[in-house]
Design an enzyme around this catalytic site. Structure first.
Site, mmCIF file in Angstrom:
data_model
loop_
_atom_site.group_PDB
_atom_site.id
_atom_site.type_symbol
_atom_site.label_atom_id
_atom_site.label_comp_id
_atom_site.label_asym_id
_atom_site.label_seq_id
_atom_site.Cartn_x
_atom_site.Cartn_y
_atom_site.Cartn_z
ATOM 1 N N ARG A 205 0.833 -1.200 0.000
ATOM 2 C CA ARG A 205 0.000 0.000 0.000
ATOM 3 C C ARG A 205 0.868 1.250 0.000
ATOM 4 O O ARG A 205 1.897 1.298 0.672
ATOM 5 C CB ARG A 205 -0.900 0.028 1.233
ATOM 6 C CG ARG A 205 -1.838 -1.141 1.358
ATOM 7 C CD ARG A 205 -2.431 -1.175 2.758
ATOM 8 N NE ARG A 205 -3.339 -2.277 2.950
ATOM 9 C CZ ARG A 205 -2.945 -3.522 3.266
ATOM 10 N NH1 ARG A 205 -1.657 -3.787 3.418
ATOM 11 N NH2 ARG A 205 -3.820 -4.481 3.441
ATOM 12 N N GLU B 233 -26.252 -13.760 2.365
ATOM 13 C CA GLU B 233 -25.184 -13.135 1.580
ATOM 14 C C GLU B 233 -25.556 -11.724 1.168
ATOM 15 O O GLU B 233 -24.702 -10.847 1.044
ATOM 16 C CB GLU B 233 -24.841 -13.999 0.359
ATOM 17 C CG GLU B 233 -25.826 -13.921 -0.795
ATOM 18 C CD GLU B 233 -27.021 -14.852 -0.613
ATOM 19 O OE1 GLU B 233 -27.764 -15.047 -1.586
ATOM 20 O OE2 GLU B 233 -27.205 -15.376 0.502
ATOM 21 N N ASP B 234 -26.865 -11.473 0.950
ATOM 22 C CA ASP B 234 -27.325 -10.112 0.667
ATOM 23 C C ASP B 234 -26.986 -9.178 1.819
ATOM 24 O O ASP B 234 -26.454 -8.079 1.641
ATOM 25 C CB ASP B 234 -28.845 -10.107 0.467
ATOM 26 C CG ASP B 234 -29.238 -10.459 -0.947
ATOM 27 O OD1 ASP B 234 -28.542 -10.035 -1.863
ATOM 28 O OD2 ASP B 234 -30.234 -11.170 -1.118
ATOM 29 N N ARG C 223 -21.209 -16.200 -5.552
ATOM 30 C CA ARG C 223 -21.570 -15.096 -6.444
ATOM 31 C C ARG C 223 -20.705 -13.871 -6.207
ATOM 32 O O ARG C 223 -20.653 -12.969 -7.043
ATOM 33 C CB ARG C 223 -23.049 -14.747 -6.278
ATOM 34 C CG ARG C 223 -23.381 -14.039 -4.978
ATOM 35 C CD ARG C 223 -24.874 -13.832 -4.818
ATOM 36 N NE ARG C 223 -25.431 -13.173 -5.985
ATOM 37 C CZ ARG C 223 -26.724 -13.207 -6.318
ATOM 38 N NH1 ARG C 223 -27.573 -13.897 -5.572
ATOM 39 N NH2 ARG C 223 -27.163 -12.565 -7.381
ATOM 40 N N ASP D 265 -30.448 -12.252 -10.014
ATOM 41 C CA ASP D 265 -30.947 -13.614 -9.878
ATOM 42 C C ASP D 265 -31.706 -13.969 -11.138
ATOM 43 O O ASP D 265 -32.252 -13.085 -11.815
ATOM 44 C CB ASP D 265 -31.869 -13.737 -8.662
ATOM 45 C CG ASP D 265 -31.086 -13.895 -7.372
ATOM 46 O OD1 ASP D 265 -29.848 -13.998 -7.450
ATOM 47 O OD2 ASP D 265 -31.707 -13.892 -6.294
ATOM 48 N N GLU D 266 -31.783 -15.241 -11.434
ATOM 49 C CA GLU D 266 -32.378 -15.656 -12.702
ATOM 50 C C GLU D 266 -33.863 -15.314 -12.807
ATOM 51 O O GLU D 266 -34.388 -15.186 -13.915
ATOM 52 C CB GLU D 266 -32.190 -17.156 -12.908
ATOM 53 C CG GLU D 266 -32.887 -18.015 -11.853
ATOM 54 C CD GLU D 266 -32.744 -19.495 -12.147
ATOM 55 O OE1 GLU D 266 -32.468 -19.828 -13.319
ATOM 56 O OE2 GLU D 266 -32.891 -20.301 -11.220
#
Length: 767
Positions: free
Chosen positions: A431, A647-648, A543, A559-560
Site C-alpha cells: 500500500r 449473503e445479501d 456469487r 438472480d435468474e
C-alpha cells in the site's frame, strides 16, 4: 623628534583607552565581585524591571543540571544492548521470507497452556488473530508465529509479570532464535528508570511495542503500537465524537490537560511545568499530586492548591469542549491519553521527546497531531493559536478517520500491525502512504487487488477519473439442466439490450451441467457460463468471488428470476456511476432495533427508510468481490452459506462498514408479482436458494412469518434466519454497520404531467 614623541604618546593613550573600555570592565568584575559570584547566581535572573515581569520558575530549578533519577546515556545504552542484542536486525537479515511463499501470509499462535494465566489484553490480542483471515492452526503453513506467553507487562513489580520467559521460549521447537516471531509488549522496565528492558532476550523476533524509544526502534523491522487499556473493546469500538453538526471547529477551550503530576522520578520534569501555561480561560492545565502511596512525603507548596483546582473540572467535559489536548509523557513515553484525545477529536499536542509514534511507518501524523518539544513548553500556546481554522478542522477530521480505521478496537490495532508486516514481504506490491492515510484506510484497501488508485471505488474524485462506462451483468442461475426458465431468457434479452452492457456472465450453481450453448439466447454482447466453485457447488457466497472474467468496474448482480426492463438497467447504471462506492439497486429491506427483544430486526415492509439493497438486482463495484472474499474470514462466509439470503445482508453490511454510507434505491416499475419458485434438478443444497418472492425486485411486503400455510411457514423460517444473520453479523463486527436512508432516486420528470417526448426514460412509467 618632538613629532615622534607625540605619536608615541598618542599610541600609548589610545592603547590604554582600548584596554579600559574592552577589558577593564571584566577585570573589575573579576577583581571586585568574585566574592559575590554565588550570591549573583542565586539571584539569577536579575532584571531591572523584575517587579513588572512575573517569575514562572524557581531560579534554582532553572539552573539544575536535570533530574538525577533520569538514566545516563551510558545506562540507556547498556539497557538497550541487554534487550536488543540483534539491534542490526532488518527484514532482509532476520526474517525467513521463504516461509511465506507457499501459503501466503498466515499466522500461527502457540497453543495456550492451562497453567499459564493470560491478561485480559493479551487474550484479546490472541483472539483477534485466531478469528481473522490470517490465522492457521497448522504451524507448517505459518509465515509468522505468536507466543502464547503473555509478554505485555514486563514490569517485574506487576502482578501480571511472567517469570522465566527465557527458559520457556528456548524449549519451543519453533522458536528458532525468534526468527519469524512477533512479540507484543505494552509495559517495559520498572521504577525508577523505566528502561525498555523486557527481562528476556527477544532474539531475532519483531517487537510490536508501546512507548517505543526512537534510539531502540529498528526501522523497517519493529512496529510501534499505541498503549491501550484492558477495557479497550475487542472489536467494533465506539465511534469518534466529531459529528457533522460540530463545526465550526472552534470550541470553548483552546488547550487542555488534566492528569497526574509526578513529584519525583522520570517524567516529572514535563508534568511539573504544565501549570505555567494555565490561564483559567481558554487554556486549562490541571495536575494533581494525589497518586501513589507516598505522595504526601514528596508534596510541595503547589500540591494543595493544585488538588483543589483539579476537582473543579470534569475530564470528559474538557475533552468534549477543547480543540487541542496536551499529551505529555508519563513514566513511559506513551499514554492512554493519546487514544482518548483521538477519539474525542481533540487534536493531540505531543510532549514526549524521542517517542516513535504508533504505526508511523504507515500513518502521517503531521496531518492529525502537533508534535511539540518538552523543552519548549511555553511556546505551545502561541503555536496552536497560529493554526488556521481550516487546518484545525482538517486535523479533527483526520483524528476521527485514524481512530475509526486503526485504533478503536484491539482487532484493528492487531490487524494494522499484521498488515504492515505483510506489506514488507512484497514492498513493490504494498500500500502507498496515500492509501493508509485516506478513507477508507489501509485495512480496507487490499494491495492484492491493485495498487493503482483508479482501480478502487473510493478515489475517483482525488484521482480525477471516473469508473468505466460499461458494466458486466452477473446472473446466478439454479435452473434445471434440461431447459432454461422463461424469466432468465427475458432477463438476458433485457440486459443485453442496454447500451452500457459489456458482457453477460452466468454463474451456474447446480451440480448438473448447464444446457448446451444452442439453448442459450443469442445476444449482441458476449455471454459466458461460469461453473460454481468451492467444495459445495452453488454456495451462496460464490456469487461474490472475484472472477477474472469480470473486467469492468461495475457489476450488475442478478438472480435468474429477476424481472427488469432495459430502461431500468440503463437508469440504475447512470446513477451508479455518480456513486461508485455504494450499492445501487431496486429491491430493498430495512433493519431496526427491537427494544423488547433487545436485538436487531429485519423487515421487508414498506417504510420510509431503507438500509439494504438486495443483490438480486443491484449495481456495485467489482472491488467488493475481492473484499468479500479476501477481507472476510472463511468462518464468516461459511456462516452465511448456511442461512437463507444472508449473503445479501453480509454484502450490504460490508459495504456500509467500508463507506459509512447507505445504499441507494432507484425507481422501478411496480409490476413484479411474488411467486413461489419451483426448482427441480439441483441438489437440496442448491435448491435452498430463496424463492422468487423473497429475491425478486418487487415491493416489500409484511414479514413472511404472518403468512399462513406451507409457504408462510417456509417464509417465516427464512425471515427468522435473516434476523439471526443480521444479529450474528452485528456481533462479529462489534457494532451495526448498516446506515439507513430515506432517499430514492428517480429520473428527471418522472411521472410529471408532461409529454413523454421530454422524458429520457419514459418506459419506466409504463405498467
Amino acid at each position: 623628534m618632538q613629532t615622534r614623541k607625540k605619536y608615541i604618546f598618542l599610541t600609548f593613550l589610545a592603547s590604554w583607552l582600548l584596554l579600559f573600555f574592552f577589558g577593564g570592565d571584566q577585570l573589575r568584575r573579576f577583581a571586585f565581585f568574585s566574592g559575590r559570584k554565588a550570591e549573583a547566581r542565586r539571584n539569577w535572573p536579575h532584571w531591572t524591571d523584575r517587579s513588572l515581569l512575573k517569575s514562572f520558575a524557581d531560579p534554582e530549578e532553572l539552573q539544575s543540571d536535570g533530574d538525577p533519577s533520569l538514566p545516563s546515556p551510558r545506562e540507556r545504552r547498556a539497557a538497550r544492548l541487554s534487550v536488543y542484542k540483534n539491534s542490526g536486525c532488518r527484514m532482509e537479515t532476520c526474517f525467513d521470507f521463504s516461509r511465506c511463499e507457499k501459503n501466503g501470509f498466515k499466522v500461527f499462535t502457540y497453543p495456550r497452556e492451562r497453567d499459564q494465566p493470560l491478561s485480559e489484553s493479551y487474550s484479546k490480542i490472541l483472539t483477534s488473530i485466531e478469528r481473522s483471515r490470517y490465522y492457521t492452526p497448522n504451524p507448517a503453513e505459518a509465515c509468522l508465529f505468536i507466543l502464547s506467553i503473555d509478554t505485555l507487562d514486563r514490569d517485574h513489580l506487576s502482578g501480571q509479570y511472567v517469570r522465566n520467559v527465557d527458559e520457556k521460549i528456548r524449549g519451543f521447537p519453533l522458536w528458532n532464535g525468534g526468527r519469524n516471531h512477533l512479540i507484543f509488549n505494552l509495559y517495559s522496565g520498572t521504577w525508577p528508570n523505566y528502561t525498555e528492558d523486557l527481562g528476556f532476550d527477544i532474539g531475532q523476533a519483531i517487537l510490536a511495542k508501546a512507548s517505543f524509544y526512537t534510539e531502540n526502534f529498528r526501522p523497517g523491522f519493529d512496529i510501534s503500537i499505541p498503549l491501550f487499556s484492558k477495557d479497550h473493546p475487542q472489536r467494533g469500538g465506539e465511534r469518534g465524537w466529531l459529528y457533522q453538526d460540530s463545526i465550526p471547529p472552534k470550541k470553548k477551550y483552546l488547550l487542555v490537560f488534566k492528569g497526574k503530576r509526578y513529584l519525583t522520578g522520570i517524567g516529572s520534569g514535563t508534568r511539573n511545568a504544565l501549570h505555567h501555561i494555565h490561564n483559567g480561560k481558554d487554556i486549562v492545565s490541571l495536575t494533581t499530586c494525589k497518586h501513589g502511596k507516598d505522595w504526601e512525603k514528596h508534596k510541595d507548596t503547589r500540591c494543595d492548591k493544585d488538588n483543589v483546582d483539579y476537582e473543579k473540572f470534569d475530564y470528559q467535559e474538557l475533552l468534549h469542549n477543547s480543540t487541542f489536548c496536551i499529551v505529555p509523557r508519563g513514566r513511559r513515553l506513551g499514554s492512554f491519553r493519546f487514544l482518548e484525545a483521538l477519539q474525542a477529536a481533540c487534536i493531540p499536542v505531543l510532549l514526549s521527546d524521542g517517542w516513535e509514534l504508533p504505526f508511523a511507518e504507515a500513518i502521517d501524523w503531521s496531518k492529525a497531531a502537533v508534535v511539540g518539544n518538552e523543552r519548549l513548553l511555553l511556546q505551545i500556546p502561541s503555536a496552536v493559536r497560529c493554526i488556521h481554522p481550516e487546518r484545525v478542522l482538517a486535523f479533527q477530521q483526520q483524528t476521527q478517520f485514524l481512530w475509526d480505521a486503526y485504533f478503536s478496537s484491539v482487532d484493528k490495532i492487531v490487524h494494522t500491525t499484521l498488515e504492515i508486516i505483510k506489506d514488507r514481504l512484497l514492498p513493490h506490491h504494498s500500500r502507498s502512504r496515500f492509501l493508509w492515510n485516506t478513507l477508507p484506510g489501509g485495512l480496507l484497501a487490499l494491495p492484492d487487488f491493485s495498487t493503482h488508485l483508479g482501480d478502487f471505488p473510493f478515489y475517483y474524485l482525488q484521482h480525477g477519473s471516473s469508473p468505466s462506462e460499461k458494466f458486466t451483468a452477473f446472473i446466478r442461475a439454479v435452473s434445471p439442466a434440461d431447459s432454461l426458465s422463461q424469466p432468465i431468457l427475458r432477463l438476458i434479452q433485457a440486459v443485453s439490450g442496454s447500451q452500457y452492457c459489456a458482457q453477460i456472465l452466468v454463474l451456474w450453481s447446480c451440480e448438473k451441467p448447464p444446457p448446451p450453448s444452442g439453448k442459450w439466447p443469442q445476444t449482441t454482447v458476449p455471454l459466458t457460463i461460469i461453473q460454481g466453485r468451492g467444495k459445495v457447488r452453488g454456495a451462496r457466497t460464490d456469487r461474490f468471488f472475484p472472477y477474472a472474467a469480470i473486467q469492468t468496474d461495475a457489476v450488475l448482480s442478478l438472480d435468474e428470476h429477476t424481472s427488469l426492463s432495459t430502461s431500468e438497467v440503463d437508469f440504475a447504471f447512470v446513477v451508479w456511476r455518480s456513486f461508485p462506492e455504494r450499492i445501487v439497486g431496486f429491491p430493498t429491506r430495512s433493519h431496526f432495533w427491537d427494544p423488547e427483544q433487545r436485538r436487531w430486526g429485519y423487515t421487508s415492509k414498506w417504510t420510509n427508510e431503507i438500509s439494504i439493497v438486495l443483490t438480486a438486482a443491484a449495481f456495485y463495484h467489482r472491488y467488493y468481490h475481492s473484499l468479500f472474499t479476501e477481507f472476510l474470514p472463511a468462518g464468516l462466509r461459511e456462516l452465511v452459506d448456511g442461512l437463507a439470503t444472508c449473503e445479501d445482508i453480509l454484502m450490504n453490511v460490508l459495504v456500509a462498514a467500508v463507506t459509512k454510507l447507505p445504499p441507494i434505491k432507484v425507481t422501478q416499475r411496480k409490476q413484479h408479482k411474488e411467486t413461489v419458485s419451483q426448482q427441480v434438478g439441483c441438489k437440496d443444497g442448491d435448491a435452498g436458494t430463496p424463492p422468487v418472492g423473497e429475491r425478486s425486485p418487487s415491493p416489500p411486503r409484511s414479514p413472511p412469518a404472518k403468512v399462513k400455510g406451507t409457504a408462510g411457514t417456509a417464509g417465516g423460517r427464512r425471515f427468522s434466519q435473516q434476523q439471526d444473520c443480521l444479529n450474528q453479523l452485528a456481533d462479529w463486527f462489534g457494532y451495526m454497520p448498516l446506515v439507513s436512508s430515506q432517499l430514492r432516486l428517480d429520473p428527471v420528470l418522472f411521472k410529471d404531467q408532461v409529454s413523454v417526448l421530454r422524458k429520457k426514460y419514459p418506459r419506466l412509467e409504463k405498467p
